[in-house]
Enzyme design. Structure first.
Site, PDB file in Angstrom:
ATOM      1  N   CYS A   1      39.343  48.323  42.630  1.00 42.82           N
ATOM      2  CA  CYS A   1      39.588  48.578  44.060  1.00 42.82           C
ATOM      3  C   CYS A   1      38.397  48.118  44.893  1.00 42.82           C
ATOM      4  O   CYS A   1      38.551  47.478  45.944  1.00 42.82           O
ATOM      5  CB  CYS A   1      39.829  50.066  44.309  1.00 42.82           C
ATOM      6  SG  CYS A   1      41.280  50.746  43.484  1.00 42.82           S
TER       7      CYS A   1
ATOM      8  N   CYS B   1      37.361  53.610  41.588  1.00 39.74           N
ATOM      9  CA  CYS B   1      38.075  52.504  40.948  1.00 39.74           C
ATOM     10  C   CYS B   1      37.330  51.188  41.148  1.00 39.74           C
ATOM     11  O   CYS B   1      37.238  50.687  42.273  1.00 39.74           O
ATOM     12  CB  CYS B   1      39.500  52.429  41.525  1.00 39.74           C
ATOM     13  SG  CYS B   1      40.379  50.913  41.146  1.00 39.74           S
TER      14      CYS B   1
END
Length: 768
Positions: free
Chosen positions: A35, A32
């Protein structure tokens, strides 16, 4: 406590989040991007708050935890206080917003949080929670309880109140004939005012003020980089249009929004209506129309108060006089200012360069303004070649009409014809502003960044003194995208002759040559690039091989290999069905071949041209279907048709490549070793390996394209070569060719191995 985030597992999660005190948990994953971007912010905030536990849960490794908390998107941030969930939000936060959240959660009363959670549960059941008017109704769109009266026509009328799902009051306002009208207030969960202002017949009018709170709140204020030191923001509206924004700290002092530092003193001479533009580090005053576009005079000053530039605008376009500071921009070091005019965003007419005393150093006539519609229709962008003499004659007519941009472009095409650069440079000397080399590159670079898709803007930048090589190359790129490769080749050749030291231009020329079908010439440019830019040269060479394969019997060149299990042993389709599909592939290939041949003069020798497969069509082309069919209980779309009108050469070749690959493997599956109509179905012993290989390779390319190859790395899937390059080393921009190549092969085998299927062009056989 640790000042670094702690990795949590299913075994340690309950123990850590059940402790007294505040615990934050970041649910994330390695794949991600948001993230990974949020991770440094999370770690830095942990260092600032050693009294708080900062945990992290890898959702890939801890799927049981992410399932238990129904993590649907990442990053998701949860907060526990004394073992109770007190906050949950999705998406990365800025450092200031995360820091403010942590501070507010420290002050949060857990008893209040528990009651809020109980109230949310009541709301989920459709029960009005305590604190909300008992006759309020739930508004699903705004996720709020609402109470107020309506008139006989069902329009909102009079005072209204709104509450959050947790029962806290969030808004008070009044309506008149279904439109907000009069003063309004919003509230933090604590009851403090978060916003106030006024509506007039549905439009904000006058000051609208945001107030920060030290207590926990879901009301947002510190967005878009606004510092948490800002405690009040006032936005002034004029019937729905923002006319000014000011920010204040806790002592009601005006501050700079991004830092919270005191607003700088206004230099002498800067009008009161001018505002500091932090992003530019400049003062500005811009007049706007009702649509928020620049209209009237726009002025910008340096922080010390010196005028940087001013210009007139009409409905969002530069139109009228313009003057600016021009220090170190022009070849003559005496030049400190320039003045001129614009018409509809195009610099034109007489421009004057001035010294520090505003005395004229030199002037240039930039010619008449030529807007996009006029210039883009000019013969200078035609794909039809002319002689150098013809281009120079056309340039002379343009100069006589003061169409200097068009004249320069015509001379650029003459340069490509006879390699005589002097006429082009002489006209540049006469009509273009004489910038320093560095400033010329910067001027051209700004145009490429903001207006690379505009012929007019690129040509206008040429007379404003932008770097000629960069701008001519930009015209080549634009024309190549418009499928005018002959014109594109002229412009990139002119760019190379004007700036022979720019070897990077060889890459652009190589791409143009490939779009013209001149693969051998493109490979020569790749060789010339190899020393200066080996990576670019490799890409160009691989692209040439991928785009222009030898169209022979491809299955003869490799042995099928697949690690998949439960592979089919033989085709499930009949010979008649196979012949029908062979002829559909042949019909499609003949359409592509005709479109390709139409791009060249009759008799042109093109080694890469897909072969004539008319022998597979003894009765002529067959019908290509577009229909809905029922297969079992499913309705499936079939689209075998092919529209080649307007397609560029690369797209046509990619179509041919995919269909040729599927056709040759289909014939191989019948036992053939050349392109002929099959007379029987005699599959080779490794038929199943080929069917598995088609899917395995298509998955491998998709995995590389979507995840960067992480799936293949995790599973240990074997690689393979495409266009002479290992699939894991293939440039990302070339993966689409490989994907299309194997997608057609996979769809063909899916059809071939299931008798219920009617065509390889079924939508349920195509894709991942």
């Amino acid at each position: 406590m640790s000042t670094h985030p702690v990795d949590l597992t299913a075994e340690t999660f309950e123990q850590m989040t059940g402790k007294p005190g505040l615990v934050l948990v970041d649910f994330w994953a390695e794949w991600c991007g948001p993230c990974r971007n949020f991770a440094p912010t999370y770690a830095a905030t942990a260092e600032k708050h050693p009294d708080v536990v900062f945990g992290k849960v890898d959702t890939e490794a801890q799927q049981e935890l992410s399932g238990r908390f129904q993590i649907q998107s990442i990053p998701t941030l949860m907060a526990f206080k004394d073992g109770t969930v007190v906050h949950r939000s999705s998406g990365a936060m800025s450092p200031g917003r995360l820091d403010a959240l942590v501070k507010s959660l420290k002050t949060l009363d857990v008893a209040y949080a528990k009651q809020a959670e109980e109230n949310k549960k009541l709301t989920e059941q459709g029960i009005v929670p305590p604190g909300v008017h008992p006759e309020a109704t739930w508004d699903e769109g705004d996720s709020e309880w609402v109470y107020g009266a309506t008139d006989p026509k069902g329009r909102k009328q009079g005072p209204y109140k709104y509450w959050r799902a947790d029962g806290t009051l969030c808004n008070e306002c009044s309506f008149e004939n279904d439109k907000p009208h009069g003063p309004f207030k919003r509230f933090h969960e604590s009851g403090e005012v978060s916003q106030d202002g006024d509506f007039v017949k549905g439009e904000l009018h006058g000051p609208r003020t945001w107030y920060a709170s030290e207590k926990f709140t879901t009301e947002r204020m510190h967005e878009n980089g606004v510092s948490t030191l800002v405690r009040k923001t006032v936005m002034v509206y004029e019937h729905g249009r923002v006319t000014g924004v000011t920010h204040y700290d806790g002592q009601d002092r005006r501050v700079v929004p991004s830092t919270g530092e005191p607003y700088p003193d206004r230099p002498e001479g800067i009008p009161l209506e001018a505002e500091l533009r932090e992003d530019l580090n400049q003062w500005s005053h811009v007049e706007l129309n009702t649509d928020g576009e620049r209209h009237g005079l726009a002025r910008f000053w340096l922080q010390d108060g010196q005028l940087l530039w001013e210009g007139e605008f009409v409905e969002g376009q530069r139109h009228g006089t313009y003057r600016s500071l021009a220090k170190d921009e022009y070849l003559d070091p005496r030049v400190k200012f320039d003045e001129g005019r614009y018409e509809q965003d195009v610099a034109c007419g007489k421009w004057t360069l001035l010294d520090a005393d505003r005395q004229v150093v030199l002037t240039r006539d930039l010619g008449v303004a030529q807007a996009e519609a006029e210039l883009s229709a000019s013969p200078v962008f035609s794909n039809v070649p002319r002689s150098a003499e013809a281009w120079r004659e056309y340039a002379a007519t343009c100069v006589a009409a003061r169409k200097h941009r068009e004249a320069l472009l015509a001379l650029a095409r003459s340069v490509a014809m006879d390699q005589q650069v002097a006429p082009f440079l002489e006209l540049m000397e006469r009509v273009a502003l004489p910038r320093t080399p560095d400033n010329a590159k910067a001027t051209a670079g700004e145009a490429l960044q903001n207006a690379a898709d505009s012929s007019s803007a690129l040509a206008e930048t040429l007379v404003r003194g932008g770097d000629a090589g960069m701008l001519l190359r930009a015209h080549a790129v634009r024309l190549d995208q418009l499928d005018r490769p002959r014109a594109a080749l002229d412009f990139v050749n002119a760019a190379l002759l004007v700036a022979p030291e720019r070897t990077a231009f060889l890459f652009t020329r190589g791409l143009v040559l490939l779009n013209m079908g001149m693969d051998s010439h493109a490979l020569k440019d790749a060789e010339a690039l190899a020393k200066a830019e080996p990576g670019t040269a490799t890409f160009l060479g691989t692209y040439a091989r991928a785009l222009f394969p030898v169209f022979d019997f491809w299955p003869a060149k490799e042995k099928p290999v697949s690690t998949y299990e439960d592979l089919p042993e033989k085709p499930a389709q009949t010979l008649d069905a196979i012949v029908r599909i062979v002829q559909k592939y042949a019909t499609r290939l003949q359409l592509v071949r005709a479109a390709l041949l139409g791009r060249f003069k009759p008799g042109a020798v093109l080694p890469w041209m897909p072969p004539d497969v008319s022998a597979l069509l003894p009765a002529g082309p067959v019908e290509l279907a577009e229909e809905e069919v029922e297969i079992g209980e499913d309705s499936v779309s079939v689209d075998e048709t092919l529209s080649v009108a307007g397609m560029g050469l690369p797209d046509l070749i990619r179509l041919a490549r995919g269909d040729w690959n599927a056709l040759t493997w289909l014939l191989w599956a019948c036992g053939e070793s050349k392109v002929v109509l099959p007379k029987k179905v005699a599959p080779p012993a490794d038929f199943g390996q080929a069917a598995g290989m088609s899917s395995q390779r298509h998955w491998r390319v998709r995995d590389r394209k979507v995840t960067g190859g992480r799936g293949a790395q995790a599973s240990g899937a074997a690689g393979f070569e495409f266009a002479g390059v290992e699939i894991d080393a293939l440039h990302p921009n070339l993966l689409g060719i490989a994907e299309q190549h194997y997608a057609e092969m996979q769809a063909m085998f899916y059809w071939l191995t299931d008798s219920h299927n009617v065509s390889p062009w079924q939508d349920n056989l195509r894709g991942s």
